[in-house]
Scaffold this motif. Structure first.
Motif, PDB file in Angstrom:
ATOM      1  N   VAL A  56      11.206 -69.535  15.423  1.00 49.49           N
ATOM      2  CA  VAL A  56      11.298 -70.276  14.158  1.00 49.49           C
ATOM      3  C   VAL A  56       9.912 -70.712  13.687  1.00 49.49           C
ATOM      4  O   VAL A  56       9.587 -70.613  12.502  1.00 49.49           O
ATOM      5  CB  VAL A  56      12.250 -71.486  14.298  1.00 49.49           C
ATOM      6  CG1 VAL A  56      12.173 -72.404  13.095  1.00 49.49           C
ATOM      7  CG2 VAL A  56      13.684 -71.004  14.501  1.00 49.49           C
ATOM      8  N   LEU A  57       9.076 -71.167  14.604  1.00 46.86           N
ATOM      9  CA  LEU A  57       7.719 -71.574  14.238  1.00 46.86           C
ATOM     10  C   LEU A  57       6.913 -70.393  13.689  1.00 46.86           C
ATOM     11  O   LEU A  57       6.113 -70.565  12.762  1.00 46.86           O
ATOM     12  CB  LEU A  57       6.998 -72.203  15.431  1.00 46.86           C
ATOM     13  CG  LEU A  57       7.501 -73.579  15.855  1.00 46.86           C
ATOM     14  CD1 LEU A  57       6.797 -74.028  17.139  1.00 46.86           C
ATOM     15  CD2 LEU A  57       7.313 -74.602  14.745  1.00 46.86           C
ATOM     16  N   ARG A  59       8.170 -67.919  12.006  1.00 49.71           N
ATOM     17  CA  ARG A  59       8.671 -67.712  10.647  1.00 49.71           C
ATOM     18  C   ARG A  59       8.092 -68.756   9.696  1.00 49.71           C
ATOM     19  O   ARG A  59       7.727 -68.442   8.561  1.00 49.71           O
ATOM     20  CB  ARG A  59      10.195 -67.761  10.635  1.00 49.71           C
ATOM     21  CG  ARG A  59      10.798 -66.578  11.386  1.00 49.71           C
ATOM     22  CD  ARG A  59      12.292 -66.530  11.263  1.00 49.71           C
ATOM     23  NE  ARG A  59      12.621 -66.193   9.873  1.00 49.71           N
ATOM     24  CZ  ARG A  59      13.778 -66.501   9.304  1.00 49.71           C
ATOM     25  NH1 ARG A  59      14.706 -67.133   9.967  1.00 49.71           N
ATOM     26  NH2 ARG A  59      14.013 -66.153   8.051  1.00 49.71           N
ATOM     27  N   VAL A  60       7.984 -69.996  10.157  1.00 53.61           N
ATOM     28  CA  VAL A  60       7.385 -71.059   9.336  1.00 53.61           C
ATOM     29  C   VAL A  60       5.924 -70.737   9.061  1.00 53.61           C
ATOM     30  O   VAL A  60       5.446 -70.879   7.930  1.00 53.61           O
ATOM     31  CB  VAL A  60       7.525 -72.437  10.035  1.00 53.61           C
ATOM     32  CG1 VAL A  60       6.675 -73.497   9.355  1.00 53.61           C
ATOM     33  CG2 VAL A  60       8.985 -72.864  10.082  1.00 53.61           C
ATOM     34  N   GLU A  61       5.215 -70.294  10.074  1.00 52.30           N
ATOM     35  CA  GLU A  61       3.797 -69.934   9.919  1.00 52.30           C
ATOM     36  C   GLU A  61       3.632 -68.835   8.874  1.00 52.30           C
ATOM     37  O   GLU A  61       2.729 -68.892   8.038  1.00 52.30           O
ATOM     38  CB  GLU A  61       3.224 -69.493  11.268  1.00 52.30           C
ATOM     39  CG  GLU A  61       1.800 -69.013  11.230  1.00 52.30           C
ATOM     40  CD  GLU A  61       0.786 -70.076  10.856  1.00 52.30           C
ATOM     41  OE1 GLU A  61      -0.312 -69.691  10.385  1.00 52.30           O
ATOM     42  OE2 GLU A  61       1.061 -71.267  11.032  1.00 52.30           O
ATOM     43  N   ASN A  62       4.497 -67.839   8.910  1.00 51.93           N
ATOM     44  CA  ASN A  62       4.433 -66.773   7.912  1.00 51.93           C
ATOM     45  C   ASN A  62       4.720 -67.294   6.513  1.00 51.93           C
ATOM     46  O   ASN A  62       4.066 -66.895   5.552  1.00 51.93           O
ATOM     47  CB  ASN A  62       5.405 -65.641   8.254  1.00 51.93           C
ATOM     48  CG  ASN A  62       4.804 -64.662   9.216  1.00 51.93           C
ATOM     49  OD1 ASN A  62       3.590 -64.532   9.298  1.00 51.93           O
ATOM     50  ND2 ASN A  62       5.643 -63.975   9.958  1.00 51.93           N
ATOM     51  N   LYS A  63       5.691 -68.170   6.393  1.00 57.79           N
ATOM     52  CA  LYS A  63       6.021 -68.728   5.078  1.00 57.79           C
ATOM     53  C   LYS A  63       4.836 -69.518   4.530  1.00 57.79           C
ATOM     54  O   LYS A  63       4.476 -69.378   3.370  1.00 57.79           O
ATOM     55  CB  LYS A  63       7.265 -69.600   5.164  1.00 57.79           C
ATOM     56  CG  LYS A  63       7.757 -70.076   3.823  1.00 57.79           C
ATOM     57  CD  LYS A  63       9.155 -70.640   3.940  1.00 57.79           C
ATOM     58  CE  LYS A  63       9.672 -71.063   2.599  1.00 57.79           C
ATOM     59  NZ  LYS A  63      10.297 -69.998   1.854  1.00 57.79           N
ATOM     60  N   ARG A  64       4.213 -70.332   5.383  1.00 55.75           N
ATOM     61  CA  ARG A  64       3.039 -71.101   4.953  1.00 55.75           C
ATOM     62  C   ARG A  64       1.872 -70.201   4.590  1.00 55.75           C
ATOM     63  O   ARG A  64       1.067 -70.524   3.730  1.00 55.75           O
ATOM     64  CB  ARG A  64       2.613 -72.068   6.054  1.00 55.75           C
ATOM     65  CG  ARG A  64       3.530 -73.241   6.214  1.00 55.75           C
ATOM     66  CD  ARG A  64       3.031 -74.177   7.283  1.00 55.75           C
ATOM     67  NE  ARG A  64       3.924 -75.319   7.407  1.00 55.75           N
ATOM     68  CZ  ARG A  64       3.918 -76.151   8.428  1.00 55.75           C
ATOM     69  NH1 ARG A  64       3.049 -75.987   9.413  1.00 55.75           N
ATOM     70  NH2 ARG A  64       4.759 -77.160   8.462  1.00 55.75           N
ATOM     71  N   GLN A  69       8.995 -61.932   4.901  1.00 50.75           N
ATOM     72  CA  GLN A  69       9.757 -61.461   6.028  1.00 50.75           C
ATOM     73  C   GLN A  69      10.180 -60.012   5.796  1.00 50.75           C
ATOM     74  O   GLN A  69      10.625 -59.664   4.715  1.00 50.75           O
ATOM     75  CB  GLN A  69      10.987 -62.356   6.168  1.00 50.75           C
ATOM     76  CG  GLN A  69      12.020 -61.917   7.140  1.00 50.75           C
ATOM     77  CD  GLN A  69      13.151 -62.911   7.204  1.00 50.75           C
ATOM     78  OE1 GLN A  69      12.929 -64.052   7.540  1.00 50.75           O
ATOM     79  NE2 GLN A  69      14.354 -62.481   6.873  1.00 50.75           N
TER      80      GLN A  69
END
Length: 72
Positions: A56-57, A59-64, A69
């Motif tokens: 999950v982290l 995925r958050v890093e990629n979003k930031r 995705q």
């Protein structure tokens, strides 16, 4: 998630995905070990949740980082 995503993205996300992979490998080895000796069940639960957190982290890093995705 309704499918799989490719593990890619920013450098930070890649490192988190790598950590997740190592954590999953450790989980498989702990489960194998538990078939031979007594292993606290909480350890298996903890390592499983840790790998989920790392995923999950990432995925958050990629979003930031503005990375999209990639569904597979």
């Amino acid at each position: 998630l309704k499918g799989f995503i490719l593990r890619s993205g920013t450098k930070g996300a890649a490192l988190l995905h790598l950590a997740c992979t190592v954590c999953r490998r450790a989980e498989r080895r702990i489960v194998s070990l538990a078939r031979q000796v007594a292993v606290p069940p909480l350890l298996i639960v903890y390592i499983n949740r840790l790998s989920d957190l790392l995923f999950v982290l990432a995925r958050v890093e990629n979003k930031r980082g503005g990375e999209e995705q990639i569904d597979w």
